[in-house]
Scaffold this active site. Structure first.
Site, PDB file in Angstrom:
ATOM      1  N   SER A 166       0.854  -1.185   0.000  1.00  0.00           N
ATOM      2  CA  SER A 166       0.000   0.000   0.000  1.00  0.00           C
ATOM      3  C   SER A 166       0.885   1.229   0.000  1.00  0.00           C
ATOM      4  O   SER A 166       1.964   1.229   0.607  1.00  0.00           O
ATOM      5  CB  SER A 166      -0.876  -0.011   1.248  1.00  0.00           C
ATOM      6  OG  SER A 166      -1.279   1.290   1.576  1.00  0.00           O
TER       7      SER A 166
ATOM      8  N   GLU B  56      -7.481 -10.735  -6.425  1.00  0.00           N
ATOM      9  CA  GLU B  56      -8.534  -9.710  -6.482  1.00  0.00           C
ATOM     10  C   GLU B  56      -8.823  -9.311  -7.938  1.00  0.00           C
ATOM     11  O   GLU B  56      -9.970  -9.196  -8.352  1.00  0.00           O
ATOM     12  CB  GLU B  56      -8.117  -8.458  -5.704  1.00  0.00           C
ATOM     13  CG  GLU B  56      -8.134  -8.650  -4.198  1.00  0.00           C
ATOM     14  CD  GLU B  56      -7.601  -7.415  -3.491  1.00  0.00           C
ATOM     15  OE1 GLU B  56      -8.404  -6.649  -2.990  1.00  0.00           O
ATOM     16  OE2 GLU B  56      -6.358  -7.216  -3.457  1.00  0.00           O
TER      17      GLU B  56
END
Ligand code: ARG
Length: 471
Positions: free
Chosen positions: A277, A290
């Protein structure tokens, strides 16, 4: 040079129309197949005496040169030449002169484009079987490593009964096995030659369709010329098989995402397959699963898109059908990307056996087995179910698991309990008690892995054989 079909026209095509109707931006991907089909066609024209040998030779040489130049990126495709077929024909005529214009004898772009699509897709189907086989190999490998790993099995995402983690992984091997079967079965329909159908009705030239089929490795030719140029079923079928592959990948993705969360901590995906992140330094995100889950939507979209394009088309060819390509290429790229990443991601995934075991120790997934124990003592299953329901409720209220109860506590619920239940309740016992074909007992899962390994070898053989045939 003016348009190859310009004879009937007195005006130049409007610039916007040219841009709107052109397909070269995407169908250039079919260059190799287009030339492959043209080579077989012109060889047949020679054999049938429709073209003299020297013309055939000039065209063949020219086509080989054009292909080399395309591969080297030396040919600049033009929107004014609309599509890959016209661009190649133009390049051929530029190269060998007017004789190049004889290539299109007895042929239409309608049967030509359909042939290109068949040639393209049959190669992709074989490659996809190969990619699925690699993924199965990775799953079977992990299953072998996890024959002793017990994990909660779920229904409704609530812990249900303990199972081997190997058994869970082998469920996906079965799913991808069906995907492989479907793709292999579709091969015979893809491997049917449309060329020779002409624009829609056949051709006045004495062509030999079966000779072309043989040269291109097609097992059969389309029976009906209208159907040959209008059929896109084989693409719909591919997109539908691809949708199922993606759906399976998406379900597996969802599980990998859940399992890698702090809440589960069942697996850890290798750093090489995760990202971080930009703000939270602690994060390690399962981006690959994902995205695969997300991209499943676009493959479904490609399928629905093409079905919708085709649904009201009158026979035979309609320009609408040019819309068959982008979705197909998109699905090919999307599924290739997903499968290429999944096999190594599964192979390198770390399985947290202890964490899985701890989860099993802290649940009631052995409850069915004491119910079965009471049934063994003669109690009807319905009554046993009721007894164990009450026992579980007692445990929850007293913050205990079944294995924590004393025999006296058990006996409060039924006098039929004896100290053998402590054995019955052990997760290993619970797992191995399910010794039916297809069940989770270790011997059954070991046998299933053995069968899968044989199947893997067979599939690998098929891929090798068909890679050659589909060239
Ligand atoms: N680019 C066209 C397609 O992809 C090729 C066939 C065109 N045929 C025609 N009659 N305009 O469908």
């Amino acid at each position: 040079m003016s348009k190859l079909w310009g004879g009937r026209f007195t005006k130049k095509t409007d610039q916007l129309v040219e841009e709107y109707t052109a397909s070269i931006e995407f169908d250039k991907e079919l260059a190799q197949e287009d030339i492959q089909g043209s080579l077989a066609h012109v060889t047949m024209l020679g054999k049938q005496g429709i073209l003299p040998a020297e013309d055939v030779e000039a065209i063949q040489d020219g086509l080989h040169r054009v292909l080399q130049r395309i591969k080297r990126g030396e040919i600049e495709f033009a929107i004014a030449d609309e599509d890959i077929h016209m661009n190649i024909e133009k390049a051929l005529i530029d190269d060998i002169g007017a004789v190049g214009g004889k290539l299109h004898t007895g042929r239409s772009r309608n049967d030509q484009v359909a042939t290109d699509m068949h040639l393209y897709l049959r190669k992709r189907v074989v490659e996809f079987v190969g990619l699925l086989q690699k993924l199965q190999e990775a799953l079977v490998g992990q299953a072998r490593e996890n024959l002793d790993t017990i994990v909660p099995g779920y229904t409704h995402l609530q812990r249900a009964q303990p199972i081997l983690f190997a058994h869970h992984l082998m469920a996906y091997v079965s799913m991808f096995g069906r995907d492989i079967e479907r793709l292999q079965d579709s091969y015979k329909r893809i491997n049917t030659l449309p060329l020779g159908a002409g624009a829609l009705a056949g051709t006045t030239f004495p062509i030999d369709r079966h000779f072309v089929a043989e040269q291109l490795g097609f097992e059969r030719v389309y029976e009906n010329s209208l159907d040959a140029v209008s059929d896109r079923d084989f693409i719909v079928e591919f997109l539908s098989h691809a949708s199922l592959v993606m759906m399976h990948l998406s379900r597996l993705s969802e599980e990998l995402i859940l399992w890698s969360s702090t809440e589960f901590r069942f697996v850890e995906l290798d750093d090489a397959f995760c990202t971080g992140s930009s703000i939270m330094p602690q994060k390690k995100n399962p981006d690959v699963p994902e995205l695969v889950r997300g991209k499943t939507g676009r493959v479904y979209g490609d399928l629905i898109g093409l079905l919708t394009v085709l649904k009201s088309l009158p026979l035979a060819y309609n320009k609408d059908m040019q819309e068959d390509k982008e979705g197909m290429f998109d699905t090919v790229r999307t599924m290739q990307g997903a499968l290429q990443l999944f096999a190594p991601m599964i192979a390198t995934m770390k399985v947290n056996k202890q964490q899985m075991r701890q989860a099993v120790n802290q649940d009631f997934s052995n409850a069915t087995d004491i119910a079965d124990f009471l049934v063994g003592k003669g109690l009807p299953f319905r009554q046993a179910h009721e007894v164990i329901g009450k026992t579980v409720l007692y445990c929850i209220e007293n913050n205990k698991y079944l294995l924590d109860l004393t025999l006296d506590e058990f006996k409060q619920f039924s006098p039929l309990f004896d100290d053998r239940i402590y054995q019955v309740l052990q997760p290993e016992q619970v797992v191995n008690a399910r010794n039916v074909y297809g069940g989770t007992a270790t011997i059954q899962v070991e046998a299933a892995i053995g069968r899968a390994e044989q199947q893997l070898a067979q599939t690998a053989g098929w891929v090798e054989e068909y890679l050659e045939k589909s060239k």
